[in-house]
Scaffold this active site. Structure first.
Site, PDB file in Angstrom:
ATOM      1  N   LYS A  41      15.539  51.650  64.139  1.00  0.00           N
ATOM      2  CA  LYS A  41      15.135  51.357  62.768  1.00  0.00           C
ATOM      3  C   LYS A  41      16.327  50.940  61.910  1.00  0.00           C
ATOM      4  O   LYS A  41      16.188  50.245  60.926  1.00  0.00           O
ATOM      5  CB  LYS A  41      14.473  52.589  62.142  1.00  0.00           C
ATOM      6  CG  LYS A  41      13.006  52.730  62.535  1.00  0.00           C
ATOM      7  CD  LYS A  41      12.390  53.929  61.852  1.00  0.00           C
ATOM      8  CE  LYS A  41      12.018  54.982  62.875  1.00  0.00           C
ATOM      9  NZ  LYS A  41      12.501  56.309  62.561  1.00  0.00           N
ATOM     10  N   ARG A  42      17.489  51.380  62.328  1.00  0.00           N
ATOM     11  CA  ARG A  42      18.662  51.068  61.528  1.00  0.00           C
ATOM     12  C   ARG A  42      19.145  49.670  61.867  1.00  0.00           C
ATOM     13  O   ARG A  42      19.488  49.385  62.981  1.00  0.00           O
ATOM     14  CB  ARG A  42      19.777  52.059  61.839  1.00  0.00           C
ATOM     15  CG  ARG A  42      19.363  53.483  61.633  1.00  0.00           C
ATOM     16  CD  ARG A  42      20.589  54.318  61.559  1.00  0.00           C
ATOM     17  NE  ARG A  42      21.581  53.630  60.748  1.00  0.00           N
ATOM     18  CZ  ARG A  42      21.574  53.595  59.438  1.00  0.00           C
ATOM     19  NH1 ARG A  42      20.645  54.210  58.775  1.00  0.00           N
ATOM     20  NH2 ARG A  42      22.510  52.945  58.786  1.00  0.00           N
TER      21      ARG A  42
END
Ligand code: GLU
Length: 461
Positions: A234-235
């Site tokens: 997600k990062r």
């Protein structure tokens, strides 16, 4: 047998945190076992591999204090070897040429799908000898036809698949290039790798690779498939080692934090590299996924900022300050600022943000603070303060504290009435470390100049 572990990234991107954890566990295990840590660059993806990524990976490992003992070894230097091995397997009848066209393979795939079976190569050319002369072909390896394959994994335990799950996969494409699951095995054999330590997303590859070892007449190495890390995909922006370095994380903290993603030692959270190398072992690596938690990572970093020698931390801070245009070097003053401020920041960038007023008086006064704490009736007291600071005999926080208390009594003012205007004058706002320490960390002249500015601009009607 001595331990030889390798980290085998592809050079198609920067070193992200998940891969760094893999590198670290290889490194720690090798060091713990007094073995050898080797870097192999898997650079066979001609389209996406780039030298700058190789350099970034080497640079990141160096920064983390995890330099390889051997390598980098590049797969593209080894194409001849792969070719020889494939020819050898063909000669020995352990691999074969497959002339299926893409259309035929697609038809097989659809047929399987319609029959509710997993798509799998049919084995069409496994035993055929009627090879056409002028048609493109791939080379496939012969998988065992029956039985199971078991991996005794140091982390996952014993994992078994039925060979029916596996098909005769391609080891040489029709353009002559070898495929991943084949070259990895040839490399690991040639590099004498004793332990293959990698993410558990590779477990499925391992089942394909074990028959390749056997076809090559080799014993498979010991495997350790590390638990997945949630929360990384997600990062987007800041997932590489270099990104975290630029954000002001310390290499000690990166190593420390990553070591705890899958490995543990009681409740202990903080570990130096030396401790990690002496404590690390797969007995304490769990199977369940761990989660990348940036808040925790920041906490570990803040702890490391407190643990380092002051002069060391100051030295590492300098590039960040220079980046902001502050021409500083490590001297007693910078060390004093570091000492005063390091508890208030969790990264070197945050430390810079928190500390800019030491290096520049080009800041706005916080309006609310000014309104609350500054009024013209304070002018005589602040003037006296500036005066007496100017002539104070000793310049340290005790002497400065005594002076403030004396003045408070003289002017019948609570300490805050003198402290807050000082803070506003020196920093622009009222949030700062202890005011006596703050004053003592500035030079006497700078304090007087800044107080005078408060008197002129904020206390004079
Ligand atoms: N190049 C593979 C990767 O980056 C690693 C292969 C391996 O460790 O065997 O995921």
């Amino acid at each position: 047998m001595s331990v030889r572990a390798r980290f085998a990234p592809s050079n198609t991107g920067y070193l992200h945190m998940g891969n760094t954890r893999t590198a670290l566990f290889n490194f720690l295990f090798a060091r713990n076992q007094k073995g050898t840590f080797i870097l192999r660059v898997e650079d066979t993806d001609q389209q996406r591999s780039e030298d700058r990524y190789t350099e970034a990976i080497i640079d990141a490992l160096q920064w983390l204090n995890m330099e390889p003992d051997e390598g980098p070894i590049f797969q593209t230097d080894r194409f001849d070897t792969y070719g020889e091995k494939i020819d050898q397997l063909l000669e020995e009848g352990k691999a074969y040429k497959c002339f299926c066209t893409p259309e035929e393979l697609e038809a097989q795939r659809q047929e399987a799908q319609e029959a509710g079976r997993k798509p799998k190569y049919s084995g069409e050319w496994r035993d055929r000898t009627d090879h056409p002369d002028d048609q493109p072909f791939v080379v496939r390896i012969k998988m065992p036809l029956e039985g199971t394959i078991t991996v005794k994994d140091l982390v996952q335990g014993e994992v078994t698949v039925n060979v029916e799950e596996l098909d005769d996969f391609i080891i040489r494409r029709s353009d002559g290039t070898p495929t991943y699951n084949f070259v990895v095995v040839v490399d690991d054999v040639d590099m004498d790798i004793s332990h293959v330590i990698r993410g558990s997303d590779h477990l499925n590859n391992t089942f394909r690779q074990i028959p390749v070892y056997r076809a090559l007449g080799q014993q498979p190495p010991t495997f350790a498939h590390l638990p997945l890390i949630d929360g990384l995909s997600k990062r987007k922006g800041s997932a590489s080692v270099q990104d975290y370095r630029d954000l002001g994380f310390l290499p000690e903290a990166v190593v420390n934090y990553l070591s705890r993603l899958g490995w543990s030692h009681g409740d202990q959270e903080l570990f130096s590299m030396d401790e990690l190398t002496s404590l690390f072992g797969f007995d304490s690596v769990g199977r369940s996924p761990s989660t990348f938690d940036e808040d925790k990572f920041r906490w570990v970093n803040s702890e490391w900022m407190k643990r380092l020698e002051l002069s060391d931390l100051a030295e590492r801070w300098v590039p960040f300050l220079k980046d902001r245009g502050f021409d500083v070097e490590v001297d007693d003053n910078l060390i004093a600022i570091t000492d005063l401020m390091r508890e208030r920041a969790d990264t070197l960038v945050a430390l810079t943000d928190e500390s800019t007023y030491f290096f520049s008086d080009d800041f706005e006064y916080n309006e609310k603070a000014v309104k609350k704490w500054l009024s013209p009736d304070l002018k005589p007291a602040v003037e006296a303060l500036a005066d007496r600071l100017q002539s104070l005999e000793e310049w340290n926080s005790d002497a400065i504290g005594t002076l403030y208390r004396e003045l408070g009594k003289e002017f019948d003012l609570g300490l805050a009435k003198l402290a807050q205007p000082t803070r506003i004058g020196l920093t622009g706002s009222t949030s700062s470390p202890s005011v006596f320490d703050l004053v003592a960390t500035f030079s006497r002249d700078e304090v007087v100049v800044r107080l005078q500015k408060v008197i002129d601009e904020l206390l004079t009607e």
